[in-house]
Write a protein that holds these residues in place. Structure first.
Motif, PDB file in Angstrom:
ATOM      1  N   GLN A 217      -3.195   2.814   4.291  1.00  8.88           N
ATOM      2  CA  GLN A 217      -4.157   2.508   3.012  1.00  8.88           C
ATOM      3  C   GLN A 217      -4.128   2.669   1.932  1.00  8.88           C
ATOM      4  OE1 GLN A 217      -8.066   3.190   5.370  1.00  8.88           O
ATOM      5  NE2 GLN A 217      -9.128   3.889   4.020  1.00  8.88           N
ATOM      6  N   SER A 219      -5.343   2.170  -0.686  1.00  6.04           N
ATOM      7  CA  SER A 219      -5.449   2.660  -2.345  1.00  6.04           C
ATOM      8  C   SER A 219      -5.607   3.985  -1.859  1.00  6.04           C
ATOM      9  CB  SER A 219      -7.355   2.437  -1.537  1.00  6.04           C
ATOM     10  OG  SER A 219      -7.839   2.942  -0.230  1.00  6.04           O
ATOM     11  N   ARG A 220      -5.466   5.086  -0.255  1.00  7.97           N
ATOM     12  CA  ARG A 220      -5.157   6.172  -0.279  1.00  7.97           C
ATOM     13  C   ARG A 220      -6.041   6.772  -0.304  1.00  7.97           C
ATOM     14  NH1 ARG A 220      -0.815   4.590   1.599  1.00  7.97           N
ATOM     15  NH2 ARG A 220       1.158   4.650  -0.237  1.00  7.97           N
ATOM     16  N   GLU A 221      -7.143   5.954  -0.230  1.00  9.49           N
ATOM     17  CA  GLU A 221      -8.827   7.275  -0.101  1.00  9.49           C
ATOM     18  C   GLU A 221      -9.011   6.681   1.555  1.00  9.49           C
ATOM     19  OE1 GLU A 221     -10.340   8.626  -2.729  1.00  9.49           O
ATOM     20  OE2 GLU A 221      -9.050   8.426  -4.081  1.00  9.49           O
ATOM     21  N   ALA A 223     -12.250   4.927   3.147  1.00  6.91           N
ATOM     22  CA  ALA A 223     -13.554   4.597   3.589  1.00  6.91           C
ATOM     23  C   ALA A 223     -14.489   5.831   3.544  1.00  6.91           C
ATOM     24  CB  ALA A 223     -14.030   4.007   4.106  1.00  6.91           C
ATOM     25  N   ASP A 251     -11.122  -1.445   4.098  1.00  4.71           N
ATOM     26  CA  ASP A 251      -9.757  -0.858   4.311  1.00  4.71           C
ATOM     27  C   ASP A 251      -8.768  -0.829   2.981  1.00  4.71           C
ATOM     28  OD1 ASP A 251      -8.881  -3.130   3.399  1.00  4.71           O
ATOM     29  OD2 ASP A 251      -8.397  -3.481   5.601  1.00  4.71           O
ATOM     30  N   GLY A 252      -9.448  -0.262   1.365  1.00  5.44           N
ATOM     31  CA  GLY A 252      -8.713   0.020   0.693  1.00  5.44           C
ATOM     32  C   GLY A 252      -7.385  -0.664   0.946  1.00  5.44           C
TER      33      GLY A 252
END
Ligand code: NAD
Length: 257
Positions: A217, A219-221, A223, A251-252
């Motif tokens: 992912q 964004s490494r965050e 959802a 889905d970042g």
């Protein structure tokens, strides 16, 4: 955004993403029907607490989404069904040559076949009401694959395809059908895995989340369930009236890779 006067049925909504979606629909004024296969005092208390918190009608209806008749009865017993969120889902991970047939059957039944049965039962009600929204919770795995998840990936790709078909069948009516494709979402189930992963990799929480769990992912965050609820509410809004037959990734950046 007000969904006053609308009734939403969210399958698999006594925890996780389904509960998050149910809460955001309730916050927007919809009456909400929660569902799972259990029928406990906690399930009914959860519905009562959402009702109190948001000042809307919220009921819990038990129905096992692996049972075709139960899927249809859920919609039949609900009264109105203006918004149908197909969210119930399970997972099982195994190489395909060792994949137990009963696990394959259960995943296909709960994650995909239930969407057919609930949608078939809900569309006549939406047509009668002159408005409807079908929101299917697919997955990044409805658009891409990973090894060892053959049943889940087959089911989620099936849901994405079915969504397009339903959209075309309702295209000239005030009804839309779309799929939301989440990446990794922070649910209680995922949260519970973090301590074990920290131990296994000898890493701090942040590091294990970013480097191990959210490896795919960008964004490494995670959802959040609130973001998925907000996306669902958007799909129910007038702004989304011409959005149909499509997928919205939350889905970042996973599927941009
Ligand atoms: P969860 O286990 O917290 O929730 C699943 C829900 O489905 C629960 O309410 C459970 O009671 C219900 N359910 C399971 N079997 C059922 C049955 N036979 N009949 C009725 N209800 C049943 O998991 P979640 O992460 O909230 O998953 C919800 C949906 O989101 C699933 O379809 C899943 O595939 C999808 N999804 C999850 C993620 C994630 O990272 N968590 C990512 C992409 C897609």
């Amino acid at each position: 955004m007000t969904l006053n006067g609308k009734t939403a049925i969210v399958t698999g909504s006594n925890s996780g993403i389904g509960l998050g979606i149910a809460r955001e629909l309730a916050r927007s004024g919809a009456s909400v029907i929660l569902n799972s296969f259990t029928d406990s005092a906690e399930d009914h208390a959860l519905a009562a607490s959402i009702s109190d918190e948001f000042g809307i009608e919220c009921r819990y209806i038990q129905a096992d989404m692996s049972d075709p008749q139960a899927c249809r009865d859920l919609i039949g017993n609900a009264g109105r069904c203006d918004i149908l969120v197909n969210n119930a889902g399970i997972q099982f991970v195994s190489p395909i040559d060792e994949f137990p047939t009963e696990k394959w059957d259960a995943i296909i039944a709960i994650n995909m076949n239930s969407v057919f049965h609930t949608t078939a039962a809900a569309l006549p009600k939406m047509r009668k009401a002159g408005w409807g929204r079908v929101v299917n919770i697919a997955s990044a795995h409805g658009l891409t694959a990973s090894p060892y998840k053959s049943a889940y990936i087959a089911a989620k790709h099936g849901v994405v395809g079915m969504t397009k078909s339903v959209a075309l069948e309702t295209a000239e009516e005030p009804i839309t059908a779309n799929a939301i494709c989440p990446g990794y979402v922070l649910t209680p189930l995922v949260e519970a895995q973090i301590p074990d992963q920290m131990k296994a990799h000898n890493m701090e929480r942040d590091e294990v989340v970013k480097k191990v769990m959210l490896e795919r992912q960008p964004s490494r965050e995670f959802a959040t369930v609130e973001q998925l609820g907000g996306t669902t509410v958007f799909l129910c809004s007038d702004a989304a009236a011409q959005i149909t037959g499509t997928t919205i990734s939350v889905d970042g950046g996973w599927t941009a890779l």
